[in-house]
Design a protein around this motif. Sequence first.
Motif, PDB file in Angstrom:
ATOM      1  N   UNK A   1     -18.264  24.223 166.471  1.00 46.86           N
ATOM      2  CA  UNK A   1     -18.966  23.403 167.466  1.00 46.86           C
ATOM      3  C   UNK A   1     -19.471  24.292 168.596  1.00 46.86           C
ATOM      4  N   UNK A   2     -20.689  23.988 169.062  1.00 47.40           N
ATOM      5  CA  UNK A   2     -21.244  24.605 170.268  1.00 47.40           C
ATOM      6  C   UNK A   2     -21.620  23.480 171.220  1.00 47.40           C
ATOM      7  N   UNK A   3     -21.276  23.639 172.497  1.00 47.88           N
ATOM      8  CA  UNK A   3     -21.720  22.660 173.492  1.00 47.88           C
ATOM      9  C   UNK A   3     -22.556  23.356 174.565  1.00 47.88           C
ATOM     10  N   UNK A   4     -23.319  22.584 175.305  1.00 53.95           N
ATOM     11  CA  UNK A   4     -24.170  23.133 176.352  1.00 53.95           C
ATOM     12  C   UNK A   4     -23.808  22.588 177.717  1.00 53.95           C
ATOM     13  N   UNK A   5     -24.231  23.300 178.763  1.00 55.46           N
ATOM     14  CA  UNK A   5     -24.013  22.848 180.129  1.00 55.46           C
ATOM     15  C   UNK A   5     -25.119  21.937 180.618  1.00 55.46           C
ATOM     16  N   UNK A   6     -26.180  21.812 179.848  1.00 55.98           N
ATOM     17  CA  UNK A   6     -27.276  20.875 180.100  1.00 55.98           C
ATOM     18  C   UNK A   6     -28.064  20.782 178.803  1.00 55.98           C
ATOM     19  N   UNK A   7     -28.985  19.819 178.722  1.00 58.90           N
ATOM     20  CA  UNK A   7     -29.752  19.662 177.488  1.00 58.90           C
ATOM     21  C   UNK A   7     -30.657  20.853 177.219  1.00 58.90           C
ATOM     22  N   UNK A   8     -31.335  21.328 178.260  1.00 55.76           N
ATOM     23  CA  UNK A   8     -32.232  22.465 178.030  1.00 55.76           C
ATOM     24  C   UNK A   8     -31.445  23.698 177.594  1.00 55.76           C
ATOM     25  N   UNK A   9     -30.205  23.796 178.072  1.00 60.76           N
ATOM     26  CA  UNK A   9     -29.384  24.970 177.751  1.00 60.76           C
ATOM     27  C   UNK A   9     -29.075  25.020 176.253  1.00 60.76           C
TER      28      UNK A   9
ATOM     29  N   UNK B   1     -30.224  17.935 163.979  1.00 62.16           N
ATOM     30  CA  UNK B   1     -29.746  16.605 163.563  1.00 62.16           C
ATOM     31  C   UNK B   1     -28.259  16.413 163.812  1.00 62.16           C
ATOM     32  N   UNK B   2     -27.525  17.486 164.079  1.00 62.68           N
ATOM     33  CA  UNK B   2     -26.090  17.384 164.340  1.00 62.68           C
ATOM     34  C   UNK B   2     -25.765  17.286 165.827  1.00 62.68           C
ATOM     35  N   UNK B   3     -26.768  17.103 166.641  1.00 54.84           N
ATOM     36  CA  UNK B   3     -26.592  17.125 168.098  1.00 54.84           C
ATOM     37  C   UNK B   3     -26.152  15.751 168.624  1.00 54.84           C
ATOM     38  N   UNK B   4     -25.193  15.757 169.549  1.00 53.02           N
ATOM     39  CA  UNK B   4     -24.663  14.533 170.145  1.00 53.02           C
ATOM     40  C   UNK B   4     -24.653  14.683 171.664  1.00 53.02           C
TER      41      UNK B   4
ATOM     42  N   UNK C   1     -27.418  16.437 181.323  1.00 51.53           N
ATOM     43  CA  UNK C   1     -26.526  16.028 180.250  1.00 51.53           C
ATOM     44  C   UNK C   1     -25.559  17.104 179.796  1.00 51.53           C
ATOM     45  N   UNK C   2     -24.714  16.711 178.829  1.00 52.70           N
ATOM     46  CA  UNK C   2     -23.737  17.623 178.228  1.00 52.70           C
ATOM     47  C   UNK C   2     -23.824  17.442 176.712  1.00 52.70           C
ATOM     48  N   UNK C   3     -24.701  18.183 176.046  1.00 54.14           N
ATOM     49  CA  UNK C   3     -24.868  18.042 174.594  1.00 54.14           C
ATOM     50  C   UNK C   3     -23.856  18.876 173.813  1.00 54.14           C
ATOM     51  N   UNK C   4     -23.587  18.460 172.595  1.00 52.15           N
ATOM     52  CA  UNK C   4     -22.629  19.164 171.737  1.00 52.15           C
ATOM     53  C   UNK C   4     -23.116  19.056 170.298  1.00 52.15           C
ATOM     54  N   UNK C   5     -22.856  20.094 169.505  1.00 48.64           N
ATOM     55  CA  UNK C   5     -23.403  20.118 168.150  1.00 48.64           C
ATOM     56  C   UNK C   5     -22.469  20.836 167.183  1.00 48.64           C
ATOM     57  N   UNK C   6     -22.362  20.288 165.977  1.00 48.35           N
ATOM     58  CA  UNK C   6     -21.641  20.970 164.897  1.00 48.35           C
ATOM     59  C   UNK C   6     -22.538  22.073 164.347  1.00 48.35           C
ATOM     60  N   UNK C   7     -21.963  23.222 164.088  1.00 49.50           N
ATOM     61  CA  UNK C   7     -22.755  24.341 163.587  1.00 49.50           C
ATOM     62  C   UNK C   7     -23.126  24.141 162.120  1.00 49.50           C
ATOM     63  N   UNK C   8     -24.231  24.763 161.738  1.00 52.46           N
ATOM     64  CA  UNK C   8     -24.713  24.658 160.354  1.00 52.46           C
ATOM     65  C   UNK C   8     -23.762  25.331 159.379  1.00 52.46           C
ATOM     66  N   UNK C   9     -23.073  26.389 159.848  1.00 52.38           N
ATOM     67  CA  UNK C   9     -22.249  27.200 158.957  1.00 52.38           C
ATOM     68  C   UNK C   9     -20.789  26.777 158.931  1.00 52.38           C
ATOM     69  N   UNK C  10     -20.429  25.747 159.688  1.00 55.12           N
ATOM     70  CA  UNK C  10     -19.024  25.339 159.755  1.00 55.12           C
ATOM     71  C   UNK C  10     -18.495  24.916 158.386  1.00 55.12           C
ATOM     72  N   UNK C  11     -17.303  25.399 158.068  1.00 56.02           N
ATOM     73  CA  UNK C  11     -16.601  24.954 156.867  1.00 56.02           C
ATOM     74  C   UNK C  11     -15.625  23.829 157.199  1.00 56.02           C
ATOM     75  N   UNK C  12     -15.690  23.377 158.440  1.00 54.06           N
ATOM     76  CA  UNK C  12     -14.713  22.429 158.948  1.00 54.06           C
ATOM     77  C   UNK C  12     -15.418  21.220 159.575  1.00 54.06           C
TER      78      UNK C  12
END
Length: 241
Positions: free
Chosen positions: A66-74, A89-92, A204-215
């Motif tokens: 997972x990667x999260x950002x400190x703002x949407x543009x970030x 598409x994995x962004x929340x 905002x505070x966006x968060x996303x699952x990585x493409x390469x995650x096995x988890x």
Amino acid sequence: MLGFSPEMVPKRGQAVDVVKVYGPGGPLGPIKEAAGQFTKETGIKVEVTAGPEEKWIDQAKQDADIIYGGSDYMLTDFMHDHPELLDEKNRTELYARSAGILVRKGNPKSIQSLEDLTKKGVKIVDVNGAGQLGLWEDLAGRKGLIPGISRNIDISVRSSAEAIDLWKANSKLDAWITYESWHYRLVDVTDLVQLPEEDKLYRGTPISITSKSDNKKKAKQFIDYLKTEESHQVFQKWGWK
């Protein structure tokens, strides 16, 4: 447990994969606290690594779930820089946080408003990045204060970590236009001047699952948990809306 069935909890002795989370320092407080609660409820360990991107990006490319950002543009910038790591598409979206003014303990310059930041002798530290790019300008522009605040910016840096080091080392810096949430991480060295609601600016505070995650399954569980009311209350405690 909130939203989790018993079969989702690992049995005693069963191997537990670690959900590895990376992002900037700003949202670390609530994400780390929520991660601790999630682990207690599910038995799934979450490891959160935070700070300036250059300090963790090489490791994140190898094992980030997972990667999260400190703002949407970030986070959008991160996706542009590392298209192999994140998938749009994995962004929340999590929760929004407001900008405010951090001042010295006791507020010796009696700063109560954006207008006060234009006064002669006020020294401002600016973070030109790390989710704060253009933050002060957006706030000041609505009130015609760009020239006055601009001339009082004593130093501009790229990251909040740099700003914190400067704040602690240089007592002549009087103010920092940043997120209210930073006060809760720096309560021993700052007071918070909250802006009137009509002057506030939220990001905002966006968060996303990585493409390469096995988890991915456990990563989604954790993100779903961050969207619960229990987690929302944690974020609110740390200065989010």
